[in-house]
Design a protein around this motif. Structure first.
Motif, PDB file in Angstrom:
ATOM      1  N   ALA A 124       0.847  -1.201   0.000  1.00  0.00           N
ATOM      2  CA  ALA A 124       0.000   0.000   0.000  1.00  0.00           C
ATOM      3  C   ALA A 124       0.877   1.243   0.000  1.00  0.00           C
ATOM      4  CB  ALA A 124      -0.923  -0.016   1.214  1.00  0.00           C
ATOM      5  N   CYS A 125       1.140   1.747  -1.210  1.00  0.00           N
ATOM      6  CA  CYS A 125       2.011   2.924  -1.371  1.00  0.00           C
ATOM      7  C   CYS A 125       1.230   4.226  -1.489  1.00  0.00           C
ATOM      8  CB  CYS A 125       2.868   2.789  -2.629  1.00  0.00           C
ATOM      9  SG  CYS A 125       4.079   1.477  -2.596  1.00  0.00           S
ATOM     10  N   ALA A 126      -0.063   4.165  -1.767  1.00  0.00           N
ATOM     11  CA  ALA A 126      -0.839   5.385  -2.001  1.00  0.00           C
ATOM     12  C   ALA A 126      -0.765   6.298  -0.784  1.00  0.00           C
ATOM     13  CB  ALA A 126      -2.290   5.037  -2.313  1.00  0.00           C
ATOM     14  N   GLY A 127      -0.355   7.538  -1.004  1.00  0.00           N
ATOM     15  CA  GLY A 127      -0.226   8.467   0.115  1.00  0.00           C
ATOM     16  C   GLY A 127      -0.125   9.903  -0.364  1.00  0.00           C
ATOM     17  N   LEU A 128      -0.281  10.816   0.558  1.00  0.00           N
ATOM     18  CA  LEU A 128      -0.249  12.247   0.243  1.00  0.00           C
ATOM     19  C   LEU A 128       0.401  13.005   1.383  1.00  0.00           C
ATOM     20  CD1 LEU A 128      -1.228  14.700  -1.524  1.00  0.00           C
ATOM     21  CD2 LEU A 128      -3.302  14.685  -0.106  1.00  0.00           C
ATOM     22  N   SER A 129       1.251  13.967   1.027  1.00  0.00           N
ATOM     23  CA  SER A 129       1.827  14.868   2.028  1.00  0.00           C
ATOM     24  C   SER A 129       1.556  16.305   1.598  1.00  0.00           C
ATOM     25  CB  SER A 129       3.341  14.649   2.154  1.00  0.00           C
ATOM     26  OG  SER A 129       3.893  15.553   3.093  1.00  0.00           O
ATOM     27  N   LEU A 130       0.963  17.081   2.491  1.00  0.00           N
ATOM     28  CA  LEU A 130       0.703  18.495   2.239  1.00  0.00           C
ATOM     29  C   LEU A 130       1.397  19.312   3.321  1.00  0.00           C
ATOM     30  CD1 LEU A 130      -3.112  18.413   1.318  1.00  0.00           C
ATOM     31  CD2 LEU A 130      -1.164  18.555  -0.247  1.00  0.00           C
ATOM     32  N   ASN A 131       2.155  20.316   2.894  1.00  0.00           N
ATOM     33  CA  ASN A 131       2.903  21.144   3.842  1.00  0.00           C
ATOM     34  C   ASN A 131       2.138  22.415   4.169  1.00  0.00           C
ATOM     35  OD1 ASN A 131       4.695  19.191   3.056  1.00  0.00           O
ATOM     36  ND2 ASN A 131       6.373  20.579   2.602  1.00  0.00           N
ATOM     37  N   GLY A 132       2.391  22.940   5.368  1.00  0.00           N
ATOM     38  CA  GLY A 132       1.806  24.214   5.744  1.00  0.00           C
ATOM     39  C   GLY A 132       1.834  24.411   7.245  1.00  0.00           C
ATOM     40  N   PRO A 133       1.994  25.640   7.696  1.00  0.00           N
ATOM     41  CA  PRO A 133       1.995  25.914   9.136  1.00  0.00           C
ATOM     42  C   PRO A 133       0.695  25.453   9.780  1.00  0.00           C
ATOM     43  CG  PRO A 133       2.691  27.842   7.884  1.00  0.00           C
ATOM     44  CD  PRO A 133       2.164  26.866   6.895  1.00  0.00           C
ATOM     45  N   ALA A 134       0.795  24.826  10.929  1.00  0.00           N
ATOM     46  CA  ALA A 134      -0.393  24.286  11.590  1.00  0.00           C
ATOM     47  C   ALA A 134      -1.392  25.367  11.968  1.00  0.00           C
ATOM     48  CB  ALA A 134       0.021  23.496  12.836  1.00  0.00           C
ATOM     49  N   THR A 135      -0.909  26.582  12.189  1.00  0.00           N
ATOM     50  CA  THR A 135      -1.822  27.673  12.545  1.00  0.00           C
ATOM     51  C   THR A 135      -2.686  28.104  11.381  1.00  0.00           C
ATOM     52  OG1 THR A 135      -0.017  29.233  12.091  1.00  0.00           O
ATOM     53  CG2 THR A 135      -0.413  28.612  14.405  1.00  0.00           C
ATOM     54  N   GLU A 136      -2.287  27.740  10.172  1.00  0.00           N
ATOM     55  CA  GLU A 136      -3.028  28.164   8.981  1.00  0.00           C
ATOM     56  C   GLU A 136      -3.541  26.999   8.142  1.00  0.00           C
ATOM     57  OE1 GLU A 136      -0.367  30.647   6.809  1.00  0.00           O
ATOM     58  OE2 GLU A 136       0.228  31.805   8.576  1.00  0.00           O
ATOM     59  N   PHE A 137      -3.186  25.797   8.519  1.00  0.00           N
ATOM     60  CA  PHE A 137      -3.496  24.621   7.698  1.00  0.00           C
ATOM     61  C   PHE A 137      -4.998  24.354   7.704  1.00  0.00           C
ATOM     62  CE2 PHE A 137      -3.049  20.062   6.515  1.00  0.00           C
ATOM     63  CZ  PHE A 137      -2.162  20.216   5.456  1.00  0.00           C
ATOM     64  N   PRO A 138      -5.643  24.300   6.519  1.00  0.00           N
ATOM     65  CA  PRO A 138      -7.103  24.098   6.453  1.00  0.00           C
ATOM     66  C   PRO A 138      -7.512  22.707   6.950  1.00  0.00           C
ATOM     67  CG  PRO A 138      -6.231  24.910   4.361  1.00  0.00           C
ATOM     68  CD  PRO A 138      -5.057  24.487   5.179  1.00  0.00           C
ATOM     69  N   ALA A 139      -8.638  22.663   7.620  1.00  0.00           N
ATOM     70  CA  ALA A 139      -9.153  21.379   8.095  1.00  0.00           C
ATOM     71  C   ALA A 139      -9.422  20.434   6.928  1.00  0.00           C
ATOM     72  CB  ALA A 139     -10.425  21.590   8.906  1.00  0.00           C
ATOM     73  N   SER A 140      -9.851  20.998   5.798  1.00  0.00           N
ATOM     74  CA  SER A 140     -10.144  20.168   4.624  1.00  0.00           C
ATOM     75  C   SER A 140      -8.879  19.463   4.124  1.00  0.00           C
ATOM     76  CB  SER A 140     -10.742  21.024   3.507  1.00  0.00           C
ATOM     77  OG  SER A 140      -9.848  22.062   3.134  1.00  0.00           O
ATOM     78  N   SER A 141      -7.744  20.157   4.192  1.00  0.00           N
ATOM     79  CA  SER A 141      -6.481  19.551   3.768  1.00  0.00           C
ATOM     80  C   SER A 141      -6.036  18.481   4.756  1.00  0.00           C
ATOM     81  CB  SER A 141      -5.394  20.625   3.639  1.00  0.00           C
ATOM     82  OG  SER A 141      -5.732  21.564   2.636  1.00  0.00           O
ATOM     83  N   PHE A 142      -6.231  18.749   6.033  1.00  0.00           N
ATOM     84  CA  PHE A 142      -5.878  17.770   7.065  1.00  0.00           C
ATOM     85  C   PHE A 142      -6.697  16.494   6.871  1.00  0.00           C
ATOM     86  CE2 PHE A 142      -5.498  15.887  11.239  1.00  0.00           C
ATOM     87  CZ  PHE A 142      -4.236  16.266  11.675  1.00  0.00           C
ATOM     88  N   ARG A 143      -8.006  16.668   6.640  1.00  0.00           N
ATOM     89  CA  ARG A 143      -8.880  15.502   6.434  1.00  0.00           C
ATOM     90  C   ARG A 143      -8.477  14.726   5.180  1.00  0.00           C
ATOM     91  NH1 ARG A 143     -13.141  19.362   7.734  1.00  0.00           N
ATOM     92  NH2 ARG A 143     -13.811  19.037   9.893  1.00  0.00           N
ATOM     93  N   LYS A 144      -8.070  15.438   4.131  1.00  0.00           N
ATOM     94  CA  LYS A 144      -7.682  14.774   2.880  1.00  0.00           C
ATOM     95  C   LYS A 144      -6.465  13.889   3.094  1.00  0.00           C
ATOM     96  CE  LYS A 144      -6.671  15.700  -1.989  1.00  0.00           C
ATOM     97  NZ  LYS A 144      -6.517  16.753  -3.031  1.00  0.00           N
ATOM     98  N   VAL A 145      -5.472  14.406   3.827  1.00  0.00           N
ATOM     99  CA  VAL A 145      -4.269  13.625   4.115  1.00  0.00           C
ATOM    100  C   VAL A 145      -4.627  12.375   4.912  1.00  0.00           C
ATOM    101  CG1 VAL A 145      -2.091  13.616   5.395  1.00  0.00           C
ATOM    102  CG2 VAL A 145      -2.699  15.588   3.979  1.00  0.00           C
ATOM    103  N   LEU A 146      -5.449  12.531   5.936  1.00  0.00           N
ATOM    104  CA  LEU A 146      -5.853  11.381   6.753  1.00  0.00           C
ATOM    105  C   LEU A 146      -6.693  10.391   5.950  1.00  0.00           C
ATOM    106  CD1 LEU A 146      -6.780  13.052  10.167  1.00  0.00           C
ATOM    107  CD2 LEU A 146      -4.710  11.783   9.605  1.00  0.00           C
ATOM    108  N   ASP A 147      -7.538  10.914   5.085  1.00  0.00           N
ATOM    109  CA  ASP A 147      -8.431  10.052   4.313  1.00  0.00           C
ATOM    110  C   ASP A 147      -7.642   9.149   3.367  1.00  0.00           C
ATOM    111  OD1 ASP A 147     -10.971   9.113   3.790  1.00  0.00           O
ATOM    112  OD2 ASP A 147     -11.367  10.551   2.191  1.00  0.00           O
ATOM    113  N   ILE A 148      -6.646   9.729   2.693  1.00  0.00           N
ATOM    114  CA  ILE A 148      -5.844   8.934   1.758  1.00  0.00           C
ATOM    115  C   ILE A 148      -4.883   8.015   2.499  1.00  0.00           C
ATOM    116  CG2 ILE A 148      -4.063   9.051  -0.024  1.00  0.00           C
ATOM    117  CD1 ILE A 148      -5.382  11.678  -0.972  1.00  0.00           C
ATOM    118  N   ASN A 149      -4.141   8.574   3.444  1.00  0.00           N
ATOM    119  CA  ASN A 149      -3.065   7.826   4.087  1.00  0.00           C
ATOM    120  C   ASN A 149      -3.558   6.781   5.086  1.00  0.00           C
ATOM    121  OD1 ASN A 149      -1.572   9.638   2.624  1.00  0.00           O
ATOM    122  ND2 ASN A 149      -0.567  10.583   4.365  1.00  0.00           N
TER     123      ASN A 149
END
Length: 292
Positions: A124-149
């Motif tokens: 299982a290699c499918a994965g995603l990494s998104l960078n960004g300061p935690a104070t500004e990181f959108p919840a939608s991006s956080f959920r996307k990373v968790l959803d894929i990984n």
């Protein structure tokens, strides 16, 4: 003995026979062979996926490659096809979003009837990494990373285990995690990615516990791979940041970045019978990054 949530003790039915013991009469060369089996690779068009596919063909397995693209568009896909032909293995490619539960089931229904050999492996290699300061990181991006990984890794492991159970076939799964599941990476803001890879470590242990000894399903070993920094096109942008190259190379004991080919042997070991007494473990291949 485990208890239910109501507090009532219940007995779990474990295997009485000892599963998949080693065989000292087998040549060592056979312990890394994958003949007469099918291996599934998700994220198959990525730098790691294609490299592992070629190695798995060299070890004799058929492969089902799964990724988001409608058609295989990896720069080295011709090398993957050439390896399949050279080693007389079957190669299939199907489009799949691993986060779509229905699509996972439908995709398995498409390719399973055409397989020459039973499914005995998953990478299982499918994965995603998104960078960004935690104070500004959108919840939608956080959920996307968790959803894929995390969710995506679970869904593909679940579907693979169901097929192994249907055919009463033992197998081995390799879930690609990261050294970032153990530590934070200096100079990069990846809280969501790091959290997701720690979750993959726990998912590995939990699935291994369920599928390693229950009599109602065949023996399925589940381990994870935790790579360190890999020099690829995917990391090229980060390495352009001033000082990042020296930071990353200096953060491990070998003082360099890895290359994708250095993960071939670890994955083959975990997929093949040479690792028959290994499950619920993480194989960290990080140049000593986490050992300082």
């Amino acid at each position: 003995m485990p208890q239910t949530s109501e507090g009532n003790v219940h007995a779990l039915h474990y295997r009485e026979a000892k599963p998949s013991q080693g065989d000292s009469s087998r040549p060592v060369s056979e312990l890394f062979r994958l003949d007469n089996r099918t291996v599934i690779i998700t994220g198959a068009l990525g730098f790691l996926g294609t490299t592992l596919a070629i190695a798995i063909f060299e070890s004799g397995a058929d492969i089902v490659c799964l990724d988001l693209s409608p058609t295989p568009n990896a720069a080295n896909w011709n090398d993957v096809e050439d390896a399949a032909k050279k080693h007389q293995c079957q190669l299939s490619y199907l489009q799949l979003d691993v986060t779509d539960e229905n699509a996972v089931s439908e995709t398995f229904a498409k390719f399973v009837p055409s397989l020459r050999y039973p499914i005995k492996g998953l990478v299982a290699c499918a994965g995603l990494s998104l960078n960004g300061p935690a104070t500004e990181f959108p919840a939608s991006s956080f959920r996307k990373v968790l959803d894929i990984n995390v969710t995506g890794t679970f869904l593909i492991a679940q579907a693979t285990a169901r097929e192994m159970t249907r055919t009463n076939t033992t197998g081995s799964m390799v879930l690609v995690a990261s050294m970032s599941g153990y530590c934070s990476n200096k100079g990069v803001d990846t809280a969501g990615y790091n959290a997701s890879k720690a979750a993959v470590h726990q998912l590995t242990r939990s699935l291994a516990a369920e599928w390693g000894s229950r009599v109602e399903i065949p023996l399925i070993r589940v381990n994870s791979l935790s790579p360190g920094y890999i020099r690829t096109a995917a990391t090229a942008e980060s390495l352009q940041k001033p000082g990042m190259e020296s930071q990353w190379t200096g953060d491990n004991m070998l003082y360099r970045l890895s290359t994708a080919d250095e993960f071939r042997a670890p994955v083959l070991f975990m997929l093949a019978d040479g690792s028959s007494f290994m499950t619920g473990a993480d194989l960290r291949v990080d140049g000593g990054h986490c050992s300082w």
